[in-house]
Design an enzyme around this catalytic site. Sequence first.
Site, PDB file in Angstrom:
ATOM      1  N   HIS A   4       0.760  -1.285  -0.216  1.00  0.00           N
ATOM      2  CA  HIS A   4      -0.075   0.233  -0.004  1.00  0.00           C
ATOM      3  C   HIS A   4       0.997   1.499  -0.076  1.00  0.00           C
ATOM      4  O   HIS A   4       2.053   1.139   0.513  1.00  0.00           O
ATOM      5  CB  HIS A   4      -0.796  -0.115   1.360  1.00  0.00           C
ATOM      6  N   ASP A  38       3.056  -4.645   8.123  1.00  0.00           N
ATOM      7  CA  ASP A  38       1.576  -3.475   8.019  1.00  0.00           C
ATOM      8  C   ASP A  38       0.418  -4.499   8.076  1.00  0.00           C
ATOM      9  O   ASP A  38       0.183  -5.415   7.213  1.00  0.00           O
ATOM     10  CB  ASP A  38       1.769  -3.027   6.836  1.00  0.00           C
ATOM     11  N   GLN A  75      -4.524  -4.853   6.755  1.00  0.00           N
ATOM     12  CA  GLN A  75      -5.439  -5.733   5.863  1.00  0.00           C
ATOM     13  C   GLN A  75      -5.733  -7.403   6.547  1.00  0.00           C
ATOM     14  O   GLN A  75      -6.351  -8.035   6.363  1.00  0.00           O
ATOM     15  CB  GLN A  75      -5.096  -5.833   4.519  1.00  0.00           C
ATOM     16  N   LYS A  92     -10.983  -0.966  10.098  1.00  0.00           N
ATOM     17  CA  LYS A  92     -11.179  -2.223   9.424  1.00  0.00           C
ATOM     18  C   LYS A  92     -11.391  -3.367   9.951  1.00  0.00           C
ATOM     19  O   LYS A  92     -11.232  -4.255   9.605  1.00  0.00           O
ATOM     20  CB  LYS A  92      -9.715  -2.586   8.456  1.00  0.00           C
ATOM     21  N   CYS A 127      -4.665   2.387  -3.847  1.00  0.00           N
ATOM     22  CA  CYS A 127      -3.569   2.752  -3.289  1.00  0.00           C
ATOM     23  C   CYS A 127      -2.323   1.677  -3.457  1.00  0.00           C
ATOM     24  O   CYS A 127      -1.227   1.740  -2.403  1.00  0.00           O
ATOM     25  CB  CYS A 127      -3.810   3.124  -1.698  1.00  0.00           C
TER      26      CYS A 127
HETATM   27  C1  LIG Z   1      -6.159   0.407   4.759  1.00  0.00           C
HETATM   28  C2  LIG Z   1      -4.526   0.094   4.653  1.00  0.00           C
HETATM   29  C3  LIG Z   1      -3.516   0.995   4.999  1.00  0.00           C
HETATM   30  C4  LIG Z   1      -4.003   2.374   5.308  1.00  0.00           C
HETATM   31  O1  LIG Z   1      -4.625   2.312   6.574  1.00  0.00           O
HETATM   32  P1  LIG Z   1      -5.160   3.808   7.182  1.00  0.00           P
HETATM   33  O2  LIG Z   1      -6.193   3.494   8.111  1.00  0.00           O
HETATM   34  O3  LIG Z   1      -5.651   4.549   5.723  1.00  0.00           O
HETATM   35  O4  LIG Z   1      -3.841   4.328   7.716  1.00  0.00           O
HETATM   36  C5  LIG Z   1      -2.120   0.477   4.689  1.00  0.00           C
HETATM   37  N1  LIG Z   1      -1.964  -0.563   4.500  1.00  0.00           N
HETATM   38  C6  LIG Z   1      -2.832  -1.712   4.182  1.00  0.00           C
HETATM   39  C7  LIG Z   1      -2.356  -2.915   3.596  1.00  0.00           C
HETATM   40  C8  LIG Z   1      -4.246  -1.289   4.331  1.00  0.00           C
HETATM   41  O5  LIG Z   1      -5.150  -2.138   3.818  1.00  0.00           O
END
Ligand SMILES: *Cc1c(COP(=O)(O)O)cnc(C)c1O
Length: 404
Positions: A121, A198, A201, A224, A362
């Site tokens: 992302h 990260d 997801q 999320k 993104c």
């Molecule tokens: C949604 C997402 C982000 C960004 O999250 P924010 O809540 O917009 O800061 C970063 N990495 C992944 C894999 C995502 O799915």
Amino acid sequence: MLDINKIRKDFPILNRTVNGKPLVYFDNAATSQTPQQVIDVIVDYYSNYNANIHRGVHTLSQEATDKYEDARHIIQQHFNAEKAHEIIFTSGTTHSINLVANGFASLIKKGDELIVSALEHHSNIVPWQMLCEKTGATLKVIPMTLEGELDMEAYANLLSNKTKLVFVNHISNALGTINPIKTIIDQAHKFGAAVLIDGAQACPHIKPDVQALNVDFYVTSAHKICGPTGVGMLYGKEEWLTKMQPYQGGGEMIDQVTFEKTTYAGLPHKFEAGTPNICGGIAFGAALNYMNAIGFDKIAGYEHELLEYGTKKLKEIEGLKIYGTSKNKTSVISFNLEGIHPYDVGTLLDKMGIAVRTGHHCAQPIMDFYKIPGTIRASFAFYNSKTEIDALVAGVKKAKMMLS
Ligand SMILES: *Cc1c(COP(=O)(O)O)cnc(C)c1O
């Protein structure tokens, strides 16, 4: 098994209509919906104990502080962090990554190497590029395969004693691929490099154990995982958080302030400058409690069923191509219809009450890899049903007819 009818009753938004049709919400990878149990916690906060935390002697402030720190403990337990002060509240994944990237500025020098993956992302790319510009470090990229998996052989070859940091997502938001993060972490540690995962997801589908993973940093967003927007967390190993410089200066993060010299507060407050999203933090804890009450094993099992069902049904449509075909993936289906722009399909689906995401998600480098402008992405949560997938399939067929 999940009692899907009972679960759906927890989400008031699922009762509404869009353009005269029952809402089919398949944009869960962008943000999840909020159950009544979490909405109630938010209403209770503003109705009964809204106050600033950590400073007031009065009752409301103490109640708010207790609930906020309780939430930190819920998060600590959920991710199995060894210490509560290894959990830093942030405004979300993006903030958490920027915090680490800035915190490392004094620990990185010219000639050092940082490793990112092709599946990231933008929020796990850009802050590191900024760090490289500041420090003169070099960014290396783990390539991806046609199936949407990381090339692990190439990764092994990128690692060296120059590697200082590796950052990859646990699950790709654009394709749904589950990355082999335990291997990635172990291999990086052989060279003394720190690893940031990260988890934005992954957390809606998996309950990560940061100690079992032996990960240095794990970041996620509450929105999320059935929580509100504008709040998230950074897990960091104490030894790293102690070495890192604070990201922002202000109230809450100090020990002593004079015009000559300011000393910083201990963890976690060193990284929590200013009044945080207090209600959001408390609701984040409530969201994790809600999901744990259902159970992540059950959630993952049911979502896998939805993924298999949706994949099978969509594949039957002629000219439909799915991007991201790893055997290890979560309930995300990214696809295109031959000769039709994804945006046009998304617009027609919305007319039918079906919410999907279209575009690059993104993750422009992934789209460049496949040489496409974007995809249509349907992402399923545990409160979605096979009936809704049938509506999507019918909608895509109709859109195809109208657009070709
Ligand atoms: C949604 C997402 C982000 C960004 O999250 P924010 O809540 O917009 O800061 C970063 N990495 C992944 C894999 C995502 O799915």
